[in-house]
Design an enzyme around this catalytic site. Structure first.
Site, mmCIF file in Angstrom:
data_model
loop_
_atom_site.group_PDB
_atom_site.id
_atom_site.type_symbol
_atom_site.label_atom_id
_atom_site.label_comp_id
_atom_site.label_asym_id
_atom_site.label_seq_id
_atom_site.Cartn_x
_atom_site.Cartn_y
_atom_site.Cartn_z
ATOM 1 N N CYS A 92 39.760 41.984 43.954
ATOM 2 C CA CYS A 92 40.624 40.928 43.438
ATOM 3 C C CYS A 92 40.672 41.100 41.921
ATOM 4 C CB CYS A 92 40.132 39.548 43.854
ATOM 5 S SG CYS A 92 38.474 39.143 43.289
ATOM 6 N N MET A 93 40.813 40.053 41.186
ATOM 7 C CA MET A 93 40.996 40.164 39.744
ATOM 8 C C MET A 93 39.722 40.580 39.020
ATOM 9 S SD MET A 93 43.640 39.796 37.841
ATOM 10 C CE MET A 93 44.185 39.592 36.156
#
Length: 669
Positions: free
Chosen positions: A28-29
């Site tokens: 994810c980020m």
């Protein structure tokens, strides 16, 4: 020589049991997310000490936090070492440095992403669990259904030719052999289903096969009979069929587990199977067979009545709503119904009608291909998905093409309804087995009515094409995109010439040094309730592994920029973005917790990397109800990720806050 990202990846592998202990990897980020095969091989403390690792979190996946801007490079280096793509299953024999060709197309990746997001939105209820069990029981049998069904079709064609005088008596033995092979599945289908059901329900497979075999009433030879306790008439062999098997074996699994719990180990092997078979066998013969037999006959009779009376209208409604049923997982319940119809009638008239839903998707895809010629990414996906869609494998078209675009999915369903109406109007079109759809179902159409089925396919193709061509093509899909999905059309409505002039060089901005002593005001990116970042239900944020900042529990869906600056990145799943201020602060805004699993469905943004924004400017929205329905936390976290440039951050207090309202003041060193 390995770069630093590969070194971080190797360090992670070294403390999780190697690539062979990883079944899947995504990111994810801020964090690398791994599905681990054996948790006992993971060294959490050693993992935390790997240079570049900021922290570790364990939930349904193992999450290694390395920070924004680094995570995508580390994750890519890790999957490159194994030779798969992000999100693809690791081979069981995966080793560092071993290359495996993924062979997956862009449409399959997109389909998997959208499919996962669609599944994530579905609440896990008892009936969805039941449908999952049904799916797991029958999926292993589908190749057998297809093979035996084709053999049955060939036997039928040859028998008809022999009756017509086109084949001589010498073909009789061969035709009989084909029927015997087909009978090897359908004559004993209950037993195969019983064994699979016992495996699925965690019972002994052999006992499941015996309980299922009882429905054939072996050993009951006229004039001996067993009475139906409800009607008094002789019980008919096969009563209850597949539906009875599923219920009886499910009950058996509980009875067997109960006996295992209370019977001593020393005599378990003798008395558990004996008592289980005795009790569940009597239960099956006297209660399940009569009851399930009535249910099966009622279902088959009701469906035939609906098709005979409703005709084209019934076909239209079934073809129209089948794909929404698939999305909700409800289609699995149709498998035992198909099999009951095949057992009692010799074919299932439902399958040819429902197959029209996939044909509508094919017509819609062709319309999109023509109308969206400039969109290279979309047309590339369609090229990869159309051949298998024509052969009856609809998932790539559904989840990779039409569903992400929205309107084409609806118009494709209309095409399916039109095809279903044609099949219903013709009537009498049935399939001798279950398995494929599309063109691949033609050899399984019974009684020589394959031409009527082909007319239905052509009608569904045409209906899906026309409905989509005139009503179902989103304007954004017709804009020019490159193969990576990036907009390249000068007519992009959301980006004027003035806006394009302000799009900056992202790399140049990222390398710019923070301004010493500068002050930056951060505002609320959403409206809601301010909470301390230390209260966030995620160790990476609450322990400030990524940096200091603030959190908001949102009450409205608008998302704003937290400061003046330049958008640096927006994740593919749209659950997070980064921004760099003119003073040099690097900000991460994370929308919800574990929302990467939703595939971007609840989020919508009007920004792209390099775009300049001002503090409080609305840049997107998030669907809070969708996030909650998926069981995810909606908390929005804003974090300063380059804390080494920060001298101090002011305090803030919990309480209501409006979008764009001041929250923090940050001073650089």
């Amino acid at each position: 020589m390995a770069d630093k990202y590969q070194n971080i990846g190797d360090g992670i592998y070294d403390h999780v049991g190697g690539p062979e202990n990883v079944s899947k990897l995504i990111h994810c980020m801020t964090r690398v997310r791994m599905t681990i095969r054996d948790d006992s091989e993971v060294d959490i403390e050693g993992l935390k000490k790997v240079p570049g690792v900021l922290g570790v979190a364990q939930e349904d996946t193992l999450q290694v936090i390395v920070g924004p801007g680094v995570v995508n490079k580390v994750a890519q280096a890790m999957v490159d070492e194994v030779g798969v793509d992000l999100g693809e299953p690791f081979p069981d024999s995966a080793k560092k440095g071993t290359s495996y060709a993924s062979g997956k197309s862009a449409v399959e990746a997109k389909a998997a992403e959208v499919h996962a997001a669609q599944k994530a939105k579905l609440k896990q209820t008892w009936w969805r669990a039941a449908l999952k069990h049904i799916s797991s029981i029958f999926i292993p049998l589908i190749p057998a259904f297809v093979g035996a069904g084709l053999i049955s079709g060939i036997a039928g064609i040859l028998a008809n030719m022999q009756t017509a005088g086109d084949l001589g008596a010498s073909w009789t033995t061969f035709i009989t052999v084909l029927k015997v092979i087909n009978g090897g599945l359908f004559t004993y289908l209950n037993i195969y289903v019983g064994i699979n059901a016992a495996k699925e329900f965690k019972a002994t497979p052999g006992l499941g096969g015996i309980i299922a075999g009882l429905i054939y009433l072996p050993g009951v030879i006229a004039p001996v009979t067993i009475p139906n306790i409800f009607t008094g008439s002789p019980l008919v062999a096969g009563s209850g069929g597949i539906i009875g098997v599923l219920f009886a074996v499910w009950v058996m699994s509980y009875v067997e587990r109960l006996f295992h719990k209370y019977i001593p180990d020393s005599i378990d092997i003798i008395f558990v199977p004996f008592l289980t078979l005795l009790i569940v066998g009597c239960f099956t013969i006297f209660l399940v067979m009569p009851t399930a037999g009535w249910v099966s006959n009622s279902l088959v009779g009701s469906i035939n009545w609906v098709l005979n009376v409703g005709g084209a209208f019934s076909g239209f409604m079934l073809g129209l709503f089948f794909l929404p049923m698939v999305m909700l997982g409800l289609h699995q319940i149709l498998t035992p119904i198909h099999l009951e119809m095949i057992k009692s009638m010799g074919n299932t008239p439902l399958l040819p009608i429902l197959a029209m839903a996939g044909a509508g998707q094919v017509g819609a895809a062709i319309a999109l291909w023509i109308r969206c010629r400039k969109n290279k990414q979309l047309t590339g996906m369609i090229k990869g998905a159309l051949p298998v869609g024509i052969l009856g494998v609809g998932e790539p078209l559904i989840y990779g093409v039409s569903l992400p675009l929205g309107r084409p999915f609806i118009t494709a369903c209309v095409g399916g309804g039109i095809g279903g109406a044609v099949i219903g109007a013709i009537g009498g079109i049935g399939a001798t087995s279950i398995g494929p759809s599309g063109m691949a179902l033609i050899p399984l159409i019974d009684n020589g009515k394959w031409l009527g089925y082909v007319f239905g396919l052509l009608a569904a193709y045409a209906g899906g094409f026309l409905a989509t061509y005139f009503f179902g093509v989103p304007k954004t899909a017709m804009l020019a995109h490159d193969a990576n999905g990036n907009l390249i059309d000068d007519a992009i409505a959301t980006e004027s010439k003035e806006e394009r002039a302000t799009t900056a060089d992202v790399d140049q901005i990222m390398t710019a040094a923070p301004i010493p002593g500068a002050n930056t005001g951060l505002v609320a990116p959403v409206a809601g309730s301010l909470v301390q970042i230390t209260e966030v239900k995620d160790d990476a944020f609450s322990q400030k592994m990524l940096g200091d900042g603030f959190a908001i529990e949102p009450t409205m869906e608008a998302i704003a920029a937290p400061a003046d600056g330049t958008i640096i990145s927006l994740t593919n799943t749209k659950h997070a973005f980064t921004l760099k201020t003119g003073t040099g602060l690097e900000l991460l805004v994370h929308l919800g917790l574990d929302t990467v699993e939703l595939g971007g469905v609840p989020f919508s943004f009007d920004i792209q990397p390099g775009q300049q924004v001002i503090s409080g400017q609305q840049i997107g929205t998030m669907d809070l109800q969708q996030i909650k329905d998926a069981g995810k936390d909606t908390t929005v976290i804003t974090v300063i990720t380059n804390m080494d440039a920060v001298a101090n951050v002011t305090e803030y207090y919990n309480g209501p806050v409006d979008v764009g309202a001041p929250v923090l003041q940050v001073r650089n060193k």
